[in-house]
Write an enzyme that holds these catalytic residues in place. Sequence first.
Site, PDB file in Angstrom:
ATOM      1  N   ARG A 142       0.812  -1.221   0.000  1.00  0.00           N
ATOM      2  CA  ARG A 142       0.000   0.000   0.000  1.00  0.00           C
ATOM      3  C   ARG A 142       0.840   1.264   0.000  1.00  0.00           C
ATOM      4  O   ARG A 142       0.329   2.367  -0.180  1.00  0.00           O
ATOM      5  CB  ARG A 142      -0.921   0.027   1.236  1.00  0.00           C
ATOM      6  N   TYR A 145       0.640   4.105  -2.646  1.00  0.00           N
ATOM      7  CA  TYR A 145      -0.428   5.111  -2.536  1.00  0.00           C
ATOM      8  C   TYR A 145      -0.152   6.035  -1.355  1.00  0.00           C
ATOM      9  O   TYR A 145      -0.144   7.258  -1.491  1.00  0.00           O
ATOM     10  CB  TYR A 145      -1.753   4.379  -2.365  1.00  0.00           C
TER      11      TYR A 145
HETATM   12  P1  NAD Z   1     -11.599   7.148  -8.907  1.00  0.00           P
HETATM   13  O1  NAD Z   1     -10.685   6.025  -9.266  1.00  0.00           O
HETATM   14  O2  NAD Z   1     -13.047   6.973  -9.151  1.00  0.00           O
HETATM   15  O3  NAD Z   1     -11.143   8.470  -9.698  1.00  0.00           O
HETATM   16  C1  NAD Z   1      -9.822   8.781  -9.954  1.00  0.00           C
HETATM   17  C2  NAD Z   1      -9.734   9.347 -11.367  1.00  0.00           C
HETATM   18  O4  NAD Z   1      -8.389   9.794 -11.586  1.00  0.00           O
HETATM   19  C3  NAD Z   1     -10.039   8.324 -12.458  1.00  0.00           C
HETATM   20  O5  NAD Z   1     -11.015   8.831 -13.363  1.00  0.00           O
HETATM   21  C4  NAD Z   1      -8.688   8.133 -13.151  1.00  0.00           C
HETATM   22  O6  NAD Z   1      -8.815   7.809 -14.524  1.00  0.00           O
HETATM   23  C5  NAD Z   1      -8.020   9.475 -12.920  1.00  0.00           C
HETATM   24  N1  NAD Z   1      -6.554   9.429 -13.001  1.00  0.00           N
HETATM   25  C6  NAD Z   1      -5.707   8.596 -12.327  1.00  0.00           C
HETATM   26  N2  NAD Z   1      -4.439   8.842 -12.674  1.00  0.00           N
HETATM   27  C7  NAD Z   1      -4.473   9.864 -13.569  1.00  0.00           C
HETATM   28  C8  NAD Z   1      -3.460  10.587 -14.290  1.00  0.00           C
HETATM   29  N3  NAD Z   1      -2.159  10.281 -14.174  1.00  0.00           N
HETATM   30  N4  NAD Z   1      -3.854  11.584 -15.099  1.00  0.00           N
HETATM   31  C9  NAD Z   1      -5.165  11.911 -15.247  1.00  0.00           C
HETATM   32  N5  NAD Z   1      -6.158  11.258 -14.601  1.00  0.00           N
HETATM   33  C10 NAD Z   1      -5.814  10.246 -13.779  1.00  0.00           C
HETATM   34  O7  NAD Z   1     -11.301   7.512  -7.390  1.00  0.00           O
HETATM   35  P2  NAD Z   1     -12.077   8.470  -6.375  1.00  0.00           P
HETATM   36  O8  NAD Z   1     -12.617   7.662  -5.290  1.00  0.00           O
HETATM   37  O9  NAD Z   1     -12.963   9.393  -7.112  1.00  0.00           O
HETATM   38  O10 NAD Z   1     -10.859   9.293  -5.764  1.00  0.00           O
HETATM   39  C11 NAD Z   1     -10.545  10.596  -6.238  1.00  0.00           C
HETATM   40  C12 NAD Z   1      -9.430  11.196  -5.395  1.00  0.00           C
HETATM   41  O11 NAD Z   1      -9.847  11.270  -4.033  1.00  0.00           O
HETATM   42  C13 NAD Z   1      -8.136  10.407  -5.422  1.00  0.00           C
HETATM   43  O12 NAD Z   1      -7.035  11.293  -5.451  1.00  0.00           O
HETATM   44  C14 NAD Z   1      -8.159   9.641  -4.117  1.00  0.00           C
HETATM   45  O13 NAD Z   1      -6.866   9.376  -3.650  1.00  0.00           O
HETATM   46  C15 NAD Z   1      -8.907  10.607  -3.215  1.00  0.00           C
HETATM   47  N6  NAD Z   1      -9.566   9.884  -2.115  1.00  0.00           N
HETATM   48  C16 NAD Z   1     -10.751   9.244  -2.312  1.00  0.00           C
HETATM   49  C17 NAD Z   1     -11.333   8.541  -1.258  1.00  0.00           C
HETATM   50  C18 NAD Z   1     -12.645   7.821  -1.395  1.00  0.00           C
HETATM   51  O14 NAD Z   1     -13.082   7.220  -0.418  1.00  0.00           O
HETATM   52  N7  NAD Z   1     -13.324   7.871  -2.501  1.00  0.00           N
HETATM   53  C19 NAD Z   1     -10.678   8.477  -0.013  1.00  0.00           C
HETATM   54  C20 NAD Z   1      -9.455   9.122   0.121  1.00  0.00           C
HETATM   55  C21 NAD Z   1      -8.923   9.839  -0.928  1.00  0.00           C
HETATM   56  N1  UDP Z   2     -13.075  -5.362   2.438  1.00  0.00           N
HETATM   57  C1  UDP Z   2     -13.801  -6.523   2.651  1.00  0.00           C
HETATM   58  N2  UDP Z   2     -14.377  -7.128   1.576  1.00  0.00           N
HETATM   59  C2  UDP Z   2     -14.284  -6.641   0.312  1.00  0.00           C
HETATM   60  C3  UDP Z   2     -13.556  -5.443   0.107  1.00  0.00           C
HETATM   61  C4  UDP Z   2     -12.949  -4.838   1.190  1.00  0.00           C
HETATM   62  O1  UDP Z   2     -13.917  -7.015   3.785  1.00  0.00           O
HETATM   63  O2  UDP Z   2     -14.847  -7.251  -0.610  1.00  0.00           O
HETATM   64  C5  UDP Z   2     -12.477  -4.694   3.611  1.00  0.00           C
HETATM   65  C6  UDP Z   2     -11.007  -4.317   3.457  1.00  0.00           C
HETATM   66  O3  UDP Z   2     -10.177  -5.385   3.852  1.00  0.00           O
HETATM   67  C7  UDP Z   2     -10.911  -3.128   4.401  1.00  0.00           C
HETATM   68  C8  UDP Z   2     -12.282  -2.472   4.318  1.00  0.00           C
HETATM   69  O4  UDP Z   2     -13.151  -3.456   3.776  1.00  0.00           O
HETATM   70  O5  UDP Z   2     -10.715  -3.569   5.733  1.00  0.00           O
HETATM   71  C9  UDP Z   2     -12.317  -1.247   3.407  1.00  0.00           C
HETATM   72  O6  UDP Z   2     -11.710  -1.605   2.191  1.00  0.00           O
HETATM   73  P1  UDP Z   2     -11.654  -0.668   0.911  1.00  0.00           P
HETATM   74  O7  UDP Z   2     -11.001  -1.458  -0.182  1.00  0.00           O
HETATM   75  O8  UDP Z   2     -12.995  -0.115   0.639  1.00  0.00           O
HETATM   76  O9  UDP Z   2     -10.734   0.578   1.280  1.00  0.00           O
HETATM   77  P2  UDP Z   2      -9.662   0.917   2.421  1.00  0.00           P
HETATM   78  O10 UDP Z   2     -10.443   1.561   3.490  1.00  0.00           O
HETATM   79  O11 UDP Z   2      -8.975  -0.326   2.892  1.00  0.00           O
HETATM   80  O12 UDP Z   2      -8.749   1.839   1.706  1.00  0.00           O
END
Ligand code: NAD
Ligand code: UDP
Length: 311
Positions: A142, A145
């Site tokens: 991980r 990321y």
């Molecule tokens: P997502 O995968 O749905 O969207 C990410 C988008 O970024 C995708 O459309 C992908 O094609 C684009 N992308 C990736 N690399 C790229 C690049 N090099 N150039 C141009 N586009 C690129 O994910 P999301 O859940 O919408 O997450 C969006 C952002 O929010 C991310 O930065 C993620 O780290 C952050 N984030 C989301 C969550 C969540 O729970 N959804 C939690 C923590 C952080």
């Molecule tokens: N998880 C799970 N079953 C699934 C997918 C995820 O039990 O099919 C668990 C995973 O191990 C983690 C939590 O759900 O403990 C949240 O996982 P997710 O992939 O949504 O994101 P994370 O919070 O780990 O970034």
Amino acid sequence: MRTLITGGAGFVGSHLCERFLADGHEVVCVDNFITGGGGNIEHLRSNARFSFIRHDISHHIEIDGPVDNILHFASPASPVDYLRHPIPTLKVGSLGTHNTLGLAKAKKSRYLLASTSEVYGDPEVHPQREEYWGNVNPIGVRGVYDEAKRFAEAMTMAYHRSHGVNTHIVRIFNTYGERMRLDDGRVVPNLMGQALRGEPLTVYGDGSQTRSFCYVADLVEGISRLLFADFHDPVNLGNPNEVSILDFAKEILELSGANSRIEFRPLPQDDPKVRRPDITRAKQVLGWEPKIERREGMRRTMEHFRNKVNA
Ligand code: NAD
Ligand code: UDP
């Protein structure tokens, strides 16, 4: 106002495009579709204030004309996605952040970085406050990321301190809602998809690990407040309502009416054992707190996935 959103075709990004268009902005969406297609922004394409640039933001970008706001959301975000794309994940967090900060400096834009609760790693402090420095395994799977986002935060603060860029950092905790990809591997689409197809629900480990789930509309409101706030340190945005993954799976079973069983699978490496945001800072600085209860957000999201599964 002209607002550029990287990752704008993704789950959160597409909601942000919609929100800023509704607020009257011109929106430029940049995405390379690495983890999805253009489906999330299809409905925006007819809007004259919306434009799309297909581009990998880890490479230099030129934008004509003024840019008032830049929101850097491009990055694989699901553990399944970033384990599949480790090097592009490291690049978009580092080079992509550098490129967008360079653009913000040149255009004198407001800047907002999408960071994550993953900067806290497998936390030894609970709930997580912004002052906590985290517990991250840099060489674990991980790490690609987590460390990219930690580097992105460091780079953002350096551009703020050295170049006076008007930067903001949001640490997003698990957010869910409409337009997540059914196959993105995160727990919400996985379990909801399985329940709707009548398949067993896969719970990793014994399901005692916890998460705190925030509905996307609440997150978007917090982000739009933070972008215009006079505040530059990181702000947690998430819903402090914490639940174990096993209880969450049971809630999904109940909500879907499915009679699937729960199937336990091995816990992925470095899977955080607990996660819950302390949102004191967001309350104080932004006057923000989540409004949508998990049950209501899950009901709406389930409808979205029901249509997808039946399509
Ligand atoms: P997502 O995968 O749905 O969207 C990410 C988008 O970024 C995708 O459309 C992908 O094609 C684009 N992308 C990736 N690399 C790229 C690049 N090099 N150039 C141009 N586009 C690129 O994910 P999301 O859940 O919408 O997450 C969006 C952002 O929010 C991310 O930065 C993620 O780290 C952050 N984030 C989301 C969550 C969540 O729970 N959804 C939690 C923590 C952080
Ligand atoms: N998880 C799970 N079953 C699934 C997918 C995820 O039990 O099919 C668990 C995973 O191990 C983690 C939590 O759900 O403990 C949240 O996982 P997710 O992939 O949504 O994101 P994370 O919070 O780990 O970034």
